[in-house]
Design a protein around this motif. Structure first.
Motif, mmCIF file in Angstrom:
data_model
loop_
_atom_site.group_PDB
_atom_site.id
_atom_site.type_symbol
_atom_site.label_atom_id
_atom_site.label_comp_id
_atom_site.label_asym_id
_atom_site.label_seq_id
_atom_site.Cartn_x
_atom_site.Cartn_y
_atom_site.Cartn_z
ATOM 1 N N SER A 23 0.749 -0.912 0.022
ATOM 2 C CA SER A 23 -0.069 0.124 0.173
ATOM 3 C C SER A 23 0.974 1.310 -0.073
ATOM 4 C CB SER A 23 -0.848 0.037 1.145
ATOM 5 O OG SER A 23 -0.207 0.044 2.353
ATOM 6 N N LEU A 24 2.173 1.230 0.349
ATOM 7 C CA LEU A 24 3.024 2.287 0.284
ATOM 8 C C LEU A 24 3.891 2.370 -0.914
ATOM 9 C CD1 LEU A 24 4.812 1.804 3.952
ATOM 10 C CD2 LEU A 24 2.819 3.170 3.491
ATOM 11 N N GLN A 25 3.660 1.616 -1.672
ATOM 12 C CA GLN A 25 4.358 1.592 -2.901
ATOM 13 C C GLN A 25 3.455 0.810 -3.970
ATOM 14 O OE1 GLN A 25 8.393 0.116 -2.106
ATOM 15 N NE2 GLN A 25 9.255 2.175 -2.177
ATOM 16 N N PRO A 26 2.237 1.251 -4.263
ATOM 17 C CA PRO A 26 1.234 0.660 -5.286
ATOM 18 C C PRO A 26 1.837 0.508 -6.867
ATOM 19 C CG PRO A 26 0.595 2.920 -4.844
ATOM 20 C CD PRO A 26 1.761 2.412 -3.875
ATOM 21 N N ASP A 27 2.835 1.128 -7.093
ATOM 22 C CA ASP A 27 3.280 1.430 -8.325
ATOM 23 C C ASP A 27 4.679 0.527 -8.509
ATOM 24 O OD1 ASP A 27 4.833 3.127 -6.657
ATOM 25 O OD2 ASP A 27 5.171 4.375 -8.729
ATOM 26 N N LYS A 28 4.941 -0.388 -7.491
ATOM 27 C CA LYS A 28 6.166 -1.287 -7.438
ATOM 28 C C LYS A 28 5.951 -2.683 -7.008
ATOM 29 C CE LYS A 28 9.584 2.435 -6.544
ATOM 30 N NZ LYS A 28 8.730 3.452 -6.926
ATOM 31 N N GLY A 29 6.619 -3.617 -7.910
ATOM 32 C CA GLY A 29 6.552 -4.881 -7.525
ATOM 33 C C GLY A 29 7.461 -5.112 -6.391
ATOM 34 N N LYS A 30 7.453 -6.396 -5.722
ATOM 35 C CA LYS A 30 8.603 -6.483 -4.755
ATOM 36 C C LYS A 30 9.571 -7.697 -4.853
ATOM 37 C CE LYS A 30 4.639 -7.642 -2.856
ATOM 38 N NZ LYS A 30 3.514 -8.158 -1.822
ATOM 39 N N VAL A 31 10.768 -7.523 -4.488
ATOM 40 C CA VAL A 31 12.003 -8.411 -4.778
ATOM 41 C C VAL A 31 12.531 -8.755 -3.509
ATOM 42 C CG1 VAL A 31 14.189 -8.639 -5.824
ATOM 43 C CG2 VAL A 31 12.469 -7.087 -6.984
ATOM 44 N N GLY B 199 17.916 2.541 -2.551
ATOM 45 C CA GLY B 199 17.318 2.825 -1.256
ATOM 46 C C GLY B 199 15.980 2.497 -0.987
ATOM 47 N N LYS B 200 15.558 2.983 -0.089
ATOM 48 C CA LYS B 200 13.926 2.554 0.406
ATOM 49 C C LYS B 200 12.882 3.160 -0.712
ATOM 50 C CE LYS B 200 14.787 2.069 5.279
ATOM 51 N NZ LYS B 200 14.293 2.735 6.749
ATOM 52 N N SER B 201 13.339 4.020 -1.397
ATOM 53 C CA SER B 201 12.328 4.680 -2.340
ATOM 54 C C SER B 201 12.415 3.896 -3.560
ATOM 55 C CB SER B 201 12.521 6.102 -2.505
ATOM 56 O OG SER B 201 13.961 6.230 -3.168
ATOM 57 N N GLY B 202 13.659 3.195 -3.855
ATOM 58 C CA GLY B 202 13.843 2.320 -4.958
ATOM 59 C C GLY B 202 14.827 3.267 -5.842
ATOM 60 N N ALA B 203 15.208 4.274 -5.417
ATOM 61 C CA ALA B 203 15.956 5.093 -6.177
ATOM 62 C C ALA B 203 17.548 4.462 -6.374
ATOM 63 C CB ALA B 203 16.310 6.442 -5.737
ATOM 64 N N GLY B 204 17.827 4.426 -7.685
ATOM 65 C CA GLY B 204 19.136 3.577 -7.777
ATOM 66 C C GLY B 204 19.089 2.180 -8.168
ATOM 67 N N ALA B 205 17.985 1.629 -7.893
ATOM 68 C CA ALA B 205 17.967 0.070 -7.898
ATOM 69 C C ALA B 205 18.445 -0.416 -9.130
ATOM 70 C CB ALA B 205 16.482 -0.039 -7.640
ATOM 71 N N GLY B 206 19.180 -1.518 -9.111
ATOM 72 C CA GLY B 206 19.698 -2.143 -10.375
ATOM 73 C C GLY B 206 18.484 -2.918 -10.996
ATOM 74 N N ILE B 207 17.699 -3.497 -10.197
ATOM 75 C CA ILE B 207 16.441 -4.100 -10.404
ATOM 76 C C ILE B 207 15.306 -3.399 -10.118
ATOM 77 C CG2 ILE B 207 14.851 -6.099 -9.901
ATOM 78 C CD1 ILE B 207 17.566 -7.745 -9.059
ATOM 79 N N ASP B 208 14.662 -2.877 -11.608
ATOM 80 C CA ASP B 208 13.433 -1.940 -11.306
ATOM 81 C C ASP B 208 12.309 -2.440 -10.835
ATOM 82 O OD1 ASP B 208 12.070 0.376 -11.661
ATOM 83 O OD2 ASP B 208 12.014 0.355 -13.640
ATOM 84 N N PRO B 209 11.846 -2.160 -9.566
ATOM 85 C CA PRO B 209 10.571 -2.667 -9.322
ATOM 86 C C PRO B 209 9.347 -2.572 -9.778
ATOM 87 C CG PRO B 209 11.517 -1.315 -7.487
ATOM 88 C CD PRO B 209 12.372 -1.218 -8.651
ATOM 89 N N SER C 11 9.042 -2.124 -12.847
ATOM 90 C CA SER C 11 8.589 -3.042 -14.097
ATOM 91 C C SER C 11 7.918 -4.228 -13.702
ATOM 92 C CB SER C 11 10.026 -3.204 -14.820
ATOM 93 O OG SER C 11 10.889 -4.206 -13.921
ATOM 94 N N LEU C 12 7.843 -4.364 -12.468
ATOM 95 C CA LEU C 12 7.155 -5.758 -11.948
ATOM 96 C C LEU C 12 5.549 -5.770 -11.730
ATOM 97 C CD1 LEU C 12 9.900 -7.018 -9.569
ATOM 98 C CD2 LEU C 12 9.609 -7.835 -11.864
ATOM 99 N N VAL C 13 5.056 -4.340 -11.954
ATOM 100 C CA VAL C 13 3.746 -4.170 -11.780
ATOM 101 C C VAL C 13 2.864 -4.586 -12.943
ATOM 102 C CG1 VAL C 13 2.172 -2.233 -11.374
ATOM 103 C CG2 VAL C 13 4.155 -2.117 -10.113
ATOM 104 N N ILE C 14 1.800 -5.056 -12.632
ATOM 105 C CA ILE C 14 0.915 -5.573 -13.921
ATOM 106 C C ILE C 14 -0.296 -4.466 -13.900
ATOM 107 C CG2 ILE C 14 -0.807 -7.477 -14.530
ATOM 108 C CD1 ILE C 14 1.224 -9.385 -13.432
ATOM 109 N N VAL C 15 -1.043 -4.521 -12.622
ATOM 110 C CA VAL C 15 -2.126 -3.656 -12.547
ATOM 111 C C VAL C 15 -1.795 -2.869 -11.030
ATOM 112 C CG1 VAL C 15 -4.643 -3.156 -11.978
ATOM 113 C CG2 VAL C 15 -3.842 -4.904 -13.665
ATOM 114 N N GLU C 16 -1.480 -1.495 -11.243
ATOM 115 C CA GLU C 16 -1.098 -0.310 -10.091
ATOM 116 C C GLU C 16 -2.141 -0.663 -8.860
ATOM 117 O OE1 GLU C 16 -0.247 4.093 -9.041
ATOM 118 O OE2 GLU C 16 -0.037 3.197 -11.085
#
Length: 357
Positions: A138-146, A183-193, A195-200
């Protein structure tokens, strides 16, 4: 690369046993390896969030156990290691910034969406990738999880038995998260979370990255980072068809294709370069004996463009800021060579797999 819905998402315990342990095995028996026992594939969101928590990509006081591995060396052997490094001629004939020969295998675990085995000298690691449908936070609805977890086989080395293996597993997992997930925001991530979202806010892919240390002769972090990159290049994710409900609040229906798979984009996935300081000099791809003589080490994850995705430090000795900047510059140069080496090995592995099919 062959995948089927039966072996990817089956809940049959015979095909997916979350309590199965890793043990060393030949590539011919790789299919027998499933996944780690450490609750990595738990469907409990609370355990997932604990595993995937990451730190900001800054210089951290990283793994300590990695810097305390005991190797029995005589005084003469220690002097030989230090003297060779000072003269840019290491005990195995390499120069200070050269890597050992690297070899890779892909598709070693048929039950996974992607997998790879990487040998860096006598260091041997395996990584499996599993993708499962989940719901975004719910805190990051536009990101998948790794989630990243590493297990050390207790038969790989005496130091991996008991608590030693548990500490090393935990510290390797945290170091990989710092280097690859940003970081916690996903900034600088080598694996882009994202890109894992199907429906926000409703449906996403949960990516579980599970590593196993089969044999250790130093530089585990670089080897695991390389194996993750190779395994992701071997990862196929089923094509998804989404059917939205009449109301925006309804959970959409999702249908997974049995025949069509999308290749995971590894363009932005970095490599990890660890520089180990021994005496006044630092070296790349340190062996276990060389690591036992280190004062500190710094691992830098770098993408194809030489941009820093994450950074972690270990060892009791501090580093002067000027030395840190110089090590980063050297790591960028070494990272280009490692990236080119992996690209060649991946292309060769894919060509060999295509011929077998």
């Amino acid at each position: 690369m062959l995948f089927s819905r039966g072996n990817l998402f089956s809940r049959d315990p015979s095909t997916l046993n979350p309590k199965a342990r890793f043990y060393p095995f030949s590539s011919s028996s790789a299919a027998a390896l499933l996944f780690s026992p450490r609750n990595l594939f738990s469907r409990d969101p609370s355990t997932h969030s604990q595993r995937s928590a990451t730190a900001a990509p800054a210089i951290e006081r990283g793994p300590t156990f990695l810097g305390r591995i005991m190797v029995g060396l005589s005084l003469g052997e220690k002097q030989f290691i230090h003297g060779g490094i000072a003269q840019d001629l290491r005990t195995d004939g390499r120069k200070r910034l050269h890597y050992r020969p690297i070899s890779i295998e892909t598709g070693v675990i048929p039950q996974a969406n992607g997998s790879a085995r990487v040998r860096l000298g006598a260091t041997d690691v395996i990584v499996s990738i599993k993708a499962e449908l989940g719901k975004p936070s719910s805190l990051q609805p536009d990101k998948g999880k790794v989630a990243i977890f590493v297990d050390c086989s207790p038969t790989a080395a005496p130091m991996f038995e008991g608590r030693g293996g548990e500490e090393l597993s935990s510290e390797l997992s945290v170091a990989l998260q710092r280097c690859l997930l940003g970081g916690k925001s996903g900034a600088g991530a080598g694996i882009d979370p994202s890109s894992l979202v199907i429906v926000e806010g409703k449906v996403c892919w949960d990516l579980y990255i599970d590593g196993l240390v089969v044999s250790s002769d130093g530089n585990l972090l670089d080897a695991l980072g390389a194996a993750i990159k190779v395994a992701l290049s071997n990862t196929g994710i089923p094509k998804v068809t989404v059917i939205l409900g009449p109301s925006p609040n309804d959970q959409p229906d999702v249908d997974l294709s049995d025949e069509e798979f999308l290749q995971f984009d590894t363009t932005g996935v970095p490599v990890i370069v660890t520089l180990t300081k021994v005496g006044r000099h630092y070296i790349a791809d340190a062996t276990l004996e060389e690591e036992s003589q280190m004062s500190s080490a710094m691992s830098v994850s770098l993408n194809r463009h030489g941009h820093i995705c994450g950074l972690t430090k270990r060892g009791a000795a501090g580093l002067d800021p000027s030395v840190v900047l110089d090590m980063i510059s050297v790591a960028q140069h070494v990272g280009e060579q490692l990236m080119s080496m992996l690209d060649s090995e991946i292309a060769a592995a894919e060509a060999a797999a295509a011929q077998e099919q």
